[in-house]
Design a protein around this motif. Structure first.
Motif, PDB file in Angstrom:
ATOM      1  N   MET A 225       0.815  43.045 -10.675  1.00  0.00           N
ATOM      2  CA  MET A 225       2.013  42.590  -9.964  1.00  0.00           C
ATOM      3  C   MET A 225       2.104  41.073 -10.040  1.00  0.00           C
ATOM      4  O   MET A 225       1.107  40.369  -9.807  1.00  0.00           O
ATOM      5  N   SER A 226       3.287  40.590 -10.331  1.00  0.00           N
ATOM      6  CA  SER A 226       3.485  39.141 -10.358  1.00  0.00           C
ATOM      7  C   SER A 226       3.491  38.595  -8.934  1.00  0.00           C
ATOM      8  O   SER A 226       3.635  39.347  -7.954  1.00  0.00           O
TER       9      SER A 226
ATOM     10  N   GLN B 189       4.768  40.315  -5.340  1.00  0.00           N
ATOM     11  CA  GLN B 189       3.919  40.376  -4.144  1.00  0.00           C
ATOM     12  C   GLN B 189       4.570  39.656  -2.975  1.00  0.00           C
ATOM     13  O   GLN B 189       4.504  40.129  -1.833  1.00  0.00           O
ATOM     14  N   ALA B 190       5.249  38.537  -3.249  1.00  0.00           N
ATOM     15  CA  ALA B 190       5.929  37.810  -2.183  1.00  0.00           C
ATOM     16  C   ALA B 190       7.082  38.629  -1.625  1.00  0.00           C
ATOM     17  O   ALA B 190       7.351  38.627  -0.425  1.00  0.00           O
ATOM     18  N   ALA B 191       7.782  39.359  -2.517  1.00  0.00           N
ATOM     19  CA  ALA B 191       8.909  40.182  -2.068  1.00  0.00           C
ATOM     20  C   ALA B 191       8.432  41.350  -1.216  1.00  0.00           C
ATOM     21  O   ALA B 191       9.095  41.755  -0.260  1.00  0.00           O
TER      22      ALA B 191
ATOM     23  N   ARG C  90      10.384  47.665   1.027  1.00  0.00           N
ATOM     24  CA  ARG C  90      11.451  47.135   0.180  1.00  0.00           C
ATOM     25  C   ARG C  90      10.866  46.095  -0.788  1.00  0.00           C
ATOM     26  O   ARG C  90      10.033  45.276  -0.413  1.00  0.00           O
ATOM     27  N   GLY C  91      11.319  46.157  -2.037  1.00  0.00           N
ATOM     28  CA  GLY C  91      10.836  45.224  -3.050  1.00  0.00           C
ATOM     29  C   GLY C  91       9.637  45.731  -3.805  1.00  0.00           C
ATOM     30  O   GLY C  91       9.190  45.084  -4.768  1.00  0.00           O
TER      31      GLY C  91
END
Length: 561
Positions: A73-74, A78-80, A117-118
């Motif tokens: 995962m980019s 991960q931030a999303a 979500r994301g």
């Protein structure tokens, strides 16, 4: 062109090499635990052909994740997604069931908790618990393999999970050993400091400060027993200054209950603990709390309280409890030693004061008093022989002055050290004291004191009770403006009790404070003989001073110095 068997053989060798590399990475111990877990997650994805892999490690005590690392995962993804998973659903099942889970469509499994979500879509799933010697540390899982995960993938994942378990175990053992080495070193340093520090307040501050550092607590406070209360004498950390001097009743507070039960206690939420004192609970604003009693021999001195470990909301682990108990044991011994030295110093001061009072009283009585008496007799003879009126009047004036000076000398000698106390005991001395007080102040004094029996109290007890009565009478005349004072001495098998009550104006606030040095000295003196002092007063309601001493009768021996 390579044949299928050759391709399968090559893939198998690559998988084996990846597993071996993972073991080498752990054995080299050159990487941090997070870096090792990251490497293992990458290797797990490589050997199984998964697009994504993740490792979640649980806290040593608890159900939340201590660490969570991912592969595939980019950073933007991960931030999303936001917060890492909490170890529920399928991930929780891996730990609870302690067995592998392999699915072609994880969304169809009833244990699946869904995705936030994301989160990228995932179907195929392979998860294995991270287990070592029957202890589950967390889980390793892979997702998104085009043709689905196989039994061979499951076995390879189990090997990598075993590597992860060893890495976590080694890391925790190393952290624990390092932490305890540091703690023992600090404990030794603190022990040496305690042995060389005799000032009680400095001792308490040292203990609270060092223990807070070792426990990584938001606040550490020390409360000592004072009569029927516990008083916070030292506090290190956030909000500590506001707690100094705060008192809670021993009978109805958590601190008092811990002292009474004599064992360490932990609570998950001090705010919800029904035994917590409401005001102290509000001041602390604490969640997890640890309480350790201070006990030296058979003496219960107080309690150490630590709150909010490393601000994480986690409870204090067993290691912290043992450390706090080690600290509390040494601290209690140091506190008891400091108090004993202070008491012995105070006793020597009191003995020296009484000895000096006796010497001055004897000199006033035997020398100054006798000299004034001789002068008085001489002046009276001169007056009788005088023929002139002026001479007689001068002689009368001198006679009056000498008589007043002689009376003052006798009264001063009585206040300094009444000989009657040494020769005849407490009851006659109290009778002389109250009579002199009534004559001097005009206050009505009622004395109820049984005559001393054949087995008098010890000399230090008699002196303590006499000085307490003397101080209470002085306060009644000087501050209370009392018209009536009652002095009562009661003797029982287990104790002797002196009560001095007046009908004066009383006072508000603490009875023993910086502005009441006489009462403070009285309390200290009473404590030297193992007694207690209680003062009951309020504005307009008079004052009652009650001194209780344990009975230790016998020959008084030499007068208390």
């Amino acid at each position: 062109m390579a044949q299928p068997d050759e391709r399968s053989k090559t893939a198998g060798e690559e998988q084996l090499r990846a597993v071996i590399d993972a073991g080498i990475a752990i054995a080299s111990a050159e990487l941090s635990l997070d870096e090792l877990l990251q490497t293992l997650a990458r290797k797990a994805a490589e050997v199984t052909g998964a697009r994504y892999a993740a490792i979640g490690i649980r806290e040593p005590a608890g159900e939340t994740l201590e660490r969570f690392v991912t592969h595939g995962m980019s950073e933007d993804v991960q931030a999303a997604i936001g917060d890492p998973p909490r170890g529920r659903g399928l991930l929780g099942a891996l730990i609870d069931e302690a067995g592998p889970i392999r699915l072609t469509d994880l969304g169809s499994d009833p244990r699946s908790a869904g995705f936030p979500r994301g989160h990228p879509p995932m179907r195929s799933f392979l998860g294995v618990p991270i287990v070592l010697r029957g202890r589950v540390y967390g889980n390793l899982y892979m997702t998104e393999k085009d043709d689905g995960f196989t039994k061979a993938d499951e076995e390879l994942a189990a090997l990598i999970a075993a590597h992860a378990a060893v890495a976590v175990e080694n890391s925790r053992l190393f952290e624990s050993a390092t932490r305890w080495a540091r703690r023992l070193e600090t404990l030794q340093e603190t022990g040496n400091a305690l042995a060389g520090e005799l000032d009680l307040q400095a001792l308490l501050d040292l203990i609270s400060r060092r223990l807070r550092e070792l426990l990584d607590a938001r606040l550490v406070a020390i409360a000592l027993i004072r009569d029927d209360e516990l008083e916070v004498r030292s506090a290190a950390g956030e909000g500590g200054d506001a707690l100094i001097g705060f008192r809670v009743p021993a009978a109805t507070s958590k601190l008092g209950r811990v002292v009474e039960r004599g064992r360490s206690e932990r609570v998950e939420s001090a705010a919800d603990d029904p035994e917590s004192h409401p005001e102290l609970r509000a001041r602390l604003g604490a969640r997890p709390a640890l309480y350790v009693p201070l006990v030296a021999g058979d003496r219960r001195l107080g309690v150490v309280a630590a709150v909010d470990r490393d601000r994480s909301g986690r409870s204090f682990p067993d290691d912290d409890v043992r450390l706090a108990e080690l600290f509390a044991t040494r601290a209690a011994i140091a506190i008891a030693l400091s108090e004993r030295i202070r008491r012995e110093s105070l006793r020597r001061v009191v003995d020296a004061q009484e000895s000096e009072r006796r010497r001055i009283a004897r000199e006033l009585h035997d020398q100054t008093g006798q000299a004034l008496t001789s002068i008085l007799f001489g002046v009276r003879e001169l007056r009788a022989a005088a023929d002139v009126g002026e001479a007689r009047r001068a002689a009368d004036s001198i006679t009056s002055l000498v008589s007043e000076a002689l009376e003052d000398i006798r009264r001063l000698a009585l206040e300094l050290r009444p000989q009657i106390l040494d020769d005849f005991g407490l009851a006659p001395a109290l009778e002389r004291l109250t009579a002199s007080f009534a004559d001097r102040t005009g206050t009505v004094v009622e004395l109820r004191a049984p005559p001393d029996d054949d087995e008098r109290l010890t000399a230090d007890q008699e002196t303590t009770l006499y000085r307490a009565a003397q101080e209470a009478l002085t306060n009644a005349a000087r501050h209370a403006e009392a018209a009536h004072v009652a002095v009562e001495l009661v003797r029982l098998d287990a104790h002797v009790e002196l009560t001095v009550s007046d009908d004066g104006r009383g006072f508000a606030g603490p009875a023993i404070g910086p502005d009441s040095l006489g009462l403070a000295a009285m309390r200290e003196r009473v404590s030297l003989v193992g007694g207690s002092l209680v003062i009951d007063t309020s504005p307009g309601a008079g004052t009652v001073v009650r001194v209780t001493l344990p009975t230790r009768r016998g020959n008084p021996g030499p007068p208390a110095a």
